[in-house]
Motif scaffolding. Structure first.
Motif, short mmCIF file in Angstrom:
data_model
loop_
_atom_site.label_atom_id
_atom_site.label_comp_id
_atom_site.label_asym_id
_atom_site.label_seq_id
_atom_site.Cartn_x
_atom_site.Cartn_y
_atom_site.Cartn_z
N LYS A 1 10.77 -32.26 38.22
CA LYS A 1 11.84 -31.60 37.47
C LYS A 1 12.17 -32.39 36.21
CE LYS A 1 14.24 -29.13 41.17
NZ LYS A 1 15.44 -29.08 42.03
N GLY A 2 12.28 -31.67 35.10
CA GLY A 2 12.60 -32.30 33.83
C GLY A 2 11.39 -32.82 33.08
N ARG A 3 10.24 -32.86 33.73
CA ARG A 3 9.01 -33.34 33.08
C ARG A 3 7.95 -32.26 32.97
NH1 ARG A 3 6.00 -37.10 35.49
NH2 ARG A 3 6.62 -36.54 37.62
N PHE A 4 7.88 -31.39 33.95
CA PHE A 4 6.87 -30.33 33.97
C PHE A 4 7.52 -28.99 33.72
CE2 PHE A 4 3.62 -32.45 37.10
CZ PHE A 4 3.62 -33.59 36.31
N THR A 5 6.78 -28.10 33.06
CA THR A 5 7.26 -26.74 32.81
C THR A 5 6.17 -25.74 33.17
OG1 THR A 5 8.65 -27.51 30.98
CG2 THR A 5 8.20 -25.15 31.10
N ILE A 6 6.51 -24.78 34.00
CA ILE A 6 5.57 -23.74 34.37
C ILE A 6 5.90 -22.48 33.58
CG2 ILE A 6 6.96 -22.89 36.32
CD1 ILE A 6 4.29 -22.40 37.82
N SER A 7 4.84 -21.78 33.17
CA SER A 7 5.03 -20.51 32.46
C SER A 7 3.92 -19.56 32.88
CB SER A 7 5.05 -20.72 30.95
OG SER A 7 3.84 -21.31 30.52
N ARG A 8 4.15 -18.29 32.60
CA ARG A 8 3.23 -17.30 33.13
C ARG A 8 3.15 -16.08 32.22
NH1 ARG A 8 3.96 -14.39 39.10
NH2 ARG A 8 2.47 -12.73 38.75
N GLU A 9 1.96 -15.49 32.18
CA GLU A 9 1.74 -14.21 31.53
C GLU A 9 1.43 -13.20 32.63
OE1 GLU A 9 -1.22 -14.54 28.50
OE2 GLU A 9 -0.27 -16.28 27.59
N ASN A 10 2.43 -12.45 33.05
CA ASN A 10 2.29 -11.57 34.21
C ASN A 10 1.16 -10.56 34.06
OD1 ASN A 10 4.36 -12.67 35.74
ND2 ASN A 10 5.91 -11.36 34.83
N ALA A 11 1.08 -9.95 32.92
CA ALA A 11 0.11 -8.87 32.73
C ALA A 11 -1.33 -9.36 32.83
CB ALA A 11 0.34 -8.20 31.37
N GLU A 12 -1.53 -10.62 32.58
CA GLU A 12 -2.89 -11.16 32.58
C GLU A 12 -3.13 -12.11 33.74
OE1 GLU A 12 -3.73 -12.83 28.77
OE2 GLU A 12 -3.27 -10.98 27.70
N ASN A 13 -2.18 -12.22 34.67
CA ASN A 13 -2.33 -13.13 35.81
C ASN A 13 -2.79 -14.50 35.36
OD1 ASN A 13 -1.44 -11.47 37.90
ND2 ASN A 13 -3.45 -10.55 38.21
N THR A 14 -2.08 -15.04 34.39
CA THR A 14 -2.36 -16.36 33.86
C THR A 14 -1.13 -17.23 34.02
OG1 THR A 14 -3.90 -15.45 32.23
CG2 THR A 14 -3.02 -17.65 31.80
N VAL A 15 -1.33 -18.47 34.45
CA VAL A 15 -0.21 -19.38 34.62
C VAL A 15 -0.57 -20.73 34.00
CG1 VAL A 15 -0.96 -20.19 36.90
CG2 VAL A 15 1.46 -20.27 36.30
N TYR A 16 0.44 -21.37 33.42
CA TYR A 16 0.27 -22.66 32.76
C TYR A 16 1.20 -23.70 33.39
CZ TYR A 16 -1.58 -19.45 29.24
OH TYR A 16 -2.28 -18.45 28.60
N LEU A 17 0.81 -24.95 33.24
CA LEU A 17 1.68 -26.05 33.64
C LEU A 17 1.65 -27.11 32.54
CD1 LEU A 17 3.49 -27.09 35.98
CD2 LEU A 17 1.52 -28.45 36.72
N GLN A 18 2.75 -27.21 31.82
CA GLN A 18 2.88 -28.26 30.81
C GLN A 18 3.45 -29.49 31.48
OE1 GLN A 18 2.05 -28.30 27.44
NE2 GLN A 18 2.60 -30.47 27.59
N MET A 19 2.71 -30.58 31.40
CA MET A 19 3.10 -31.82 32.08
C MET A 19 3.37 -32.89 31.04
SD MET A 19 0.40 -31.79 35.27
CE MET A 19 -1.03 -32.03 34.21
N ASN A 20 4.60 -33.35 30.96
CA ASN A 20 4.99 -34.40 30.01
C ASN A 20 5.43 -35.64 30.77
OD1 ASN A 20 4.61 -32.56 27.87
ND2 ASN A 20 6.71 -31.83 28.01
N ASP A 21 5.45 -36.75 30.05
CA ASP A 21 5.88 -38.03 30.64
C ASP A 21 5.16 -38.28 31.97
OD1 ASP A 21 9.01 -39.45 31.84
OD2 ASP A 21 7.26 -40.41 30.94
#
Length: 117
Positions: free
Chosen positions: A63-83
């Motif tokens: 929490k506070g370091r990673f951010t998850i995001s998603r493109e529903n229509a394309e079944n794509t998910v990302y994970l931005q990992m900082n620090d």
């Protein structure tokens, strides 16, 4: 259905990486998509998950370091990992659930994240 991850690698402590996961199925949307990780000698654990309704859940350790995001229509998910920290070192797996039925689950092959100086 295949889930293909990319974006892992070697990074120094404090650095950042962005993981991506693309599903081969695009006609239907997963109810949930997320990321798990498994460190050597440890059980696989949830890192973060997002649902098609927009809810998001993170493990306390990221929490506070990673951010998850998603493109529903394309079944794509990302994970931005900082620090990133050495304890983040693990194989990261993409997960998709609830595509055809409530109980189904699909996994990627995993991508290695190695945090080391």
């Amino acid at each position: 259905v295949q889930l293909v991850e990319s974006g892992g690698g070697l990074v120094e402590p404090g650095g950042s990486l962005r993981l991506s996961c693309v599903a081969s199925e695009s006609r239907f949307s997963f109810v949930g998509m997320g990321w798990y990780r498994q460190a050597p000698g440890k059980q696989r654990e949830l890192v973060a998950e997002t649902t098609s309704s927009g809810s998001i859940n993170y493990s306390d350790s990221v929490k506070g370091r990673f951010t998850i995001s998603r493109e529903n229509a394309e079944n794509t998910v990302y994970l931005q990992m900082n620090d990133l920290k050495p304890e983040d070192t693990a194989v990261y797996y993409c997960n998709g659930r609830g595509l055809f039925s409530r109980g189904d689950a699909f996994w990627g092959q995993g991508t290695l994240v190695n945090v080391s100086s």
